[in-house]
Enzyme design. Structure first.
Site: not given
Ligand code: ADP
Length: 153
Positions: A9, A49, A112, A115, A126
């Site tokens: 990212k 997403y 974070n 992905h 994907e």
């Molecule tokens: P992951 O990336 O661990 O699979 P998710 O699919 O739940 O998690 O979420 C996708 C991405 O959306 C996360 O990696 C994060 O960057 C963002 N995200 C998820 N939940 C939140 C939140 N509550 N607030 C802000 N960003 C979020």
């Protein structure tokens, strides 16, 4: 052999973590069989997403994901989806276990850095979203016989 999608990212690109993340992938033994830099836009993020598109924080996700180009990768290996998902760690970097990419390299839930596909089924969808078939190279690296024992293959 199983394949999974990784996105480095903008929070990884802008923080100069490309080499660190790719180095860990190489050292672990996941095989990089597709890699390119692309610019995401809102339309593709709405698809990618879709499970979060109705959330109030979705515009923030879009803003953070279009802030710079990203690097998309296809990794392959036995159980590649689970192996890389576990390497990635919990969504929120502050809660991710030390030793994971997020647990070692970030402190945010949104910024974070990576992905990782969360299931074999989603990995297929994907990978098709971000790569043309000819951009994925199903080659066997020279060291392959030292990655896995014969009876694992
Ligand atoms: P992951 O990336 O661990 O699979 P998710 O699919 O739940 O998690 O979420 C996708 C991405 O959306 C996360 O990696 C994060 O960057 C963002 N995200 C998820 N939940 C939140 C939140 N509550 N607030 C802000 N960003 C979020």
């Amino acid at each position: 052999m199983e394949q999974t999608l990784v996105i480095l990212k903008p929070s990884a690109i802008e923080r100069n973590l490309i080499g660190e993340v790719i180095g860990r992938i190489e050292k672990r033994g996941l095989i990089i069989c597709g890699i390119k830099m692309i610019q995401l836009d809102e339309a593709i993020l709405r698809e990618h997403y879709a499970h979060l598109a109705d959330k109030p924080f979705f515009p923030l996700i879009v803003a953070s994901m279009v802030a710079s180009p990203v690097i998309v990768m296809c990794l392959k290996g036995i159980d590649a989806v689970k192996v890389f998902r576990e390497m990635t760690g919990a969504t929120n970097g502050r809660k991710a276990a030390p030793g994971t990419l997020r647990g070692d390299l970030c402190v945010s839930g949104q910024m974070n850095i990576v992905h990782a596909s969360d299931s074999v089924e989603n990995a297929k969808i994907e990978l098709a979203r971000f790569f043309k078939p000819e951009e994925i190279f199903d080659y066997t690296p020279a060291y392959f016989n030292f990655l896995y024992a014969e009876d694992e293959l």
